[in-house]
Design a protein around this motif. Sequence first.
Motif, mmCIF file in Angstrom:
data_model
loop_
_atom_site.group_PDB
_atom_site.id
_atom_site.type_symbol
_atom_site.label_atom_id
_atom_site.label_comp_id
_atom_site.label_asym_id
_atom_site.label_seq_id
_atom_site.Cartn_x
_atom_site.Cartn_y
_atom_site.Cartn_z
ATOM 1 N N SER A 215 0.835 -1.210 0.000
ATOM 2 C CA SER A 215 0.000 0.000 0.000
ATOM 3 C C SER A 215 0.869 1.259 0.000
ATOM 4 C CB SER A 215 -0.948 0.019 1.202
ATOM 5 O OG SER A 215 -0.221 0.182 2.406
ATOM 6 N N GLU A 216 2.169 1.097 0.289
ATOM 7 C CA GLU A 216 3.111 2.224 0.250
ATOM 8 C C GLU A 216 3.639 2.375 -1.178
ATOM 9 O OE1 GLU A 216 3.802 4.395 2.603
ATOM 10 O OE2 GLU A 216 2.579 3.391 4.107
ATOM 11 N N LYS A 217 4.016 3.597 -1.531
ATOM 12 C CA LYS A 217 4.478 3.890 -2.891
ATOM 13 C C LYS A 217 5.950 4.288 -2.918
ATOM 14 C CE LYS A 217 0.408 3.253 -4.572
ATOM 15 N NZ LYS A 217 0.162 1.844 -4.750
ATOM 16 N N LEU A 218 6.557 4.009 -4.056
ATOM 17 C CA LEU A 218 7.944 4.389 -4.323
ATOM 18 C C LEU A 218 7.956 5.073 -5.689
ATOM 19 C CD1 LEU A 218 11.071 2.500 -3.563
ATOM 20 C CD2 LEU A 218 10.686 2.949 -5.966
ATOM 21 N N GLU A 219 8.636 6.193 -5.778
ATOM 22 C CA GLU A 219 8.738 6.915 -7.049
ATOM 23 C C GLU A 219 10.199 6.995 -7.463
ATOM 24 O OE1 GLU A 219 5.885 10.478 -7.603
ATOM 25 O OE2 GLU A 219 6.347 10.387 -5.450
ATOM 26 N N LEU A 220 10.426 6.790 -8.742
ATOM 27 C CA LEU A 220 11.772 6.858 -9.306
ATOM 28 C C LEU A 220 11.763 7.858 -10.448
ATOM 29 C CD1 LEU A 220 14.676 5.847 -9.883
ATOM 30 C CD2 LEU A 220 13.648 3.924 -11.104
ATOM 31 N N PHE A 221 12.670 8.811 -10.388
ATOM 32 C CA PHE A 221 12.827 9.808 -11.443
ATOM 33 C C PHE A 221 14.219 9.647 -12.032
ATOM 34 C CE2 PHE A 221 9.898 11.503 -8.328
ATOM 35 C CZ PHE A 221 8.861 12.003 -9.096
ATOM 36 N N VAL A 222 14.293 9.692 -13.352
ATOM 37 C CA VAL A 222 15.575 9.615 -14.054
ATOM 38 C C VAL A 222 15.657 10.831 -14.955
ATOM 39 C CG1 VAL A 222 17.061 8.253 -15.561
ATOM 40 C CG2 VAL A 222 15.416 7.094 -14.054
ATOM 41 N N GLU A 223 16.743 11.583 -14.779
ATOM 42 C CA GLU A 223 16.895 12.810 -15.554
ATOM 43 C C GLU A 223 18.239 12.825 -16.272
ATOM 44 O OE1 GLU A 223 16.541 17.646 -14.944
ATOM 45 O OE2 GLU A 223 16.255 16.324 -13.241
ATOM 46 N N ASP A 224 18.183 12.998 -17.572
ATOM 47 C CA ASP A 224 19.387 13.121 -18.394
ATOM 48 C C ASP A 224 19.879 14.552 -18.246
ATOM 49 O OD1 ASP A 224 21.340 13.279 -20.332
ATOM 50 O OD2 ASP A 224 20.112 12.411 -21.922
ATOM 51 N N HIS A 225 21.042 14.722 -17.620
ATOM 52 C CA HIS A 225 21.586 16.057 -17.421
ATOM 53 C C HIS A 225 22.531 16.466 -18.537
ATOM 54 C CE1 HIS A 225 20.655 18.079 -13.512
ATOM 55 N NE2 HIS A 225 19.856 17.041 -13.493
ATOM 56 N N GLY A 226 22.520 15.712 -19.621
ATOM 57 C CA GLY A 226 23.420 16.016 -20.725
ATOM 58 C C GLY A 226 24.856 15.819 -20.300
ATOM 59 N N ASP A 227 25.774 16.083 -21.181
ATOM 60 C CA ASP A 227 27.196 15.980 -20.851
ATOM 61 C C ASP A 227 27.525 14.635 -20.194
ATOM 62 O OD1 ASP A 227 29.431 17.382 -21.463
ATOM 63 O OD2 ASP A 227 29.561 18.439 -19.542
ATOM 64 N N HIS A 228 26.843 13.564 -20.630
ATOM 65 C CA HIS A 228 27.075 12.210 -20.115
ATOM 66 C C HIS A 228 26.854 12.101 -18.605
ATOM 67 C CE1 HIS A 228 28.556 11.143 -24.048
ATOM 68 N NE2 HIS A 228 29.367 12.176 -24.013
ATOM 69 N N CYS A 229 25.771 12.679 -18.113
ATOM 70 C CA CYS A 229 25.445 12.642 -16.690
ATOM 71 C C CYS A 229 23.960 12.341 -16.504
ATOM 72 C CB CYS A 229 25.797 13.980 -16.041
ATOM 73 S SG CYS A 229 25.405 14.063 -14.292
ATOM 74 N N VAL A 230 23.667 11.380 -15.634
ATOM 75 C CA VAL A 230 22.284 11.011 -15.328
ATOM 76 C C VAL A 230 22.072 11.148 -13.819
ATOM 77 C CG1 VAL A 230 20.536 9.184 -15.429
ATOM 78 C CG2 VAL A 230 22.227 9.374 -17.241
ATOM 79 N N ILE A 231 20.926 11.725 -13.450
ATOM 80 C CA ILE A 231 20.544 11.868 -12.042
ATOM 81 C C ILE A 231 19.350 10.960 -11.771
ATOM 82 C CG2 ILE A 231 19.688 13.447 -10.264
ATOM 83 C CD1 ILE A 231 22.386 14.386 -11.066
ATOM 84 N N PHE A 232 19.432 10.222 -10.686
ATOM 85 C CA PHE A 232 18.336 9.363 -10.234
ATOM 86 C C PHE A 232 17.834 9.906 -8.905
ATOM 87 C CE2 PHE A 232 21.116 6.876 -12.831
ATOM 88 C CZ PHE A 232 20.267 6.099 -13.592
ATOM 89 N N GLU A 233 16.524 9.964 -8.754
ATOM 90 C CA GLU A 233 15.938 10.367 -7.487
ATOM 91 C C GLU A 233 14.875 9.335 -7.138
ATOM 92 O OE1 GLU A 233 15.793 14.697 -6.199
ATOM 93 O OE2 GLU A 233 13.689 14.236 -6.620
ATOM 94 N N ILE A 234 15.004 8.738 -5.961
ATOM 95 C CA ILE A 234 14.075 7.716 -5.504
ATOM 96 C C ILE A 234 13.423 8.232 -4.230
ATOM 97 C CG2 ILE A 234 13.790 5.297 -4.845
ATOM 98 C CD1 ILE A 234 16.598 4.874 -6.247
ATOM 99 N N ILE A 235 12.091 8.249 -4.214
ATOM 100 C CA ILE A 235 11.346 8.837 -3.100
ATOM 101 C C ILE A 235 10.360 7.824 -2.540
ATOM 102 C CG2 ILE A 235 9.745 10.687 -2.426
ATOM 103 C CD1 ILE A 235 10.929 12.320 -4.786
#
Length: 135
Positions: free
Chosen positions: A58-78
């Motif tokens: 019943s609990e949720k998990l969110e995952l965001f993936v963002e391409d920051h260009g310049d060969h860099c990826v940011i992941f955010e897990i909430i």
Amino acid sequence: MHQFKTSCAKEKLKEIRAFVAETLGNMGVSENECHKIILAVDEVCANLIIHSNQCDASEKLELFVEDHGDHCVIFEIIDHGKGFVYDSYKEPDLEEIIRSRKKGGLGIMLVRNIMDKVEFKIEKNRNICRMMKKF
């Protein structure tokens, strides 16, 4: 930005891995880098599902993936489960783990070795793990 929202059930880890693989593939990340990143994201998500939320679907998990260009990826897990105090984390003694034949305890160390930056914070009743990878 790419977003994936799911329940905190262990069965959802396969879907999380598939989402990350597809997202990174579309960004042109090499297969080798992709596998390592999937391992790190999977480890954090598994810890949040199992330890932070006790596999409560019943609990949720969110995952965001963002391409920051310049060969860099940011992941955010909430998530909204029990928070992890990253500042008090101490890397385990590998020799002690081998000697005691203890299972587990190496996940965060593995994540830190794969990713270039790892942060955990608790903000507005949310746990946020932010990871950066340059490739």
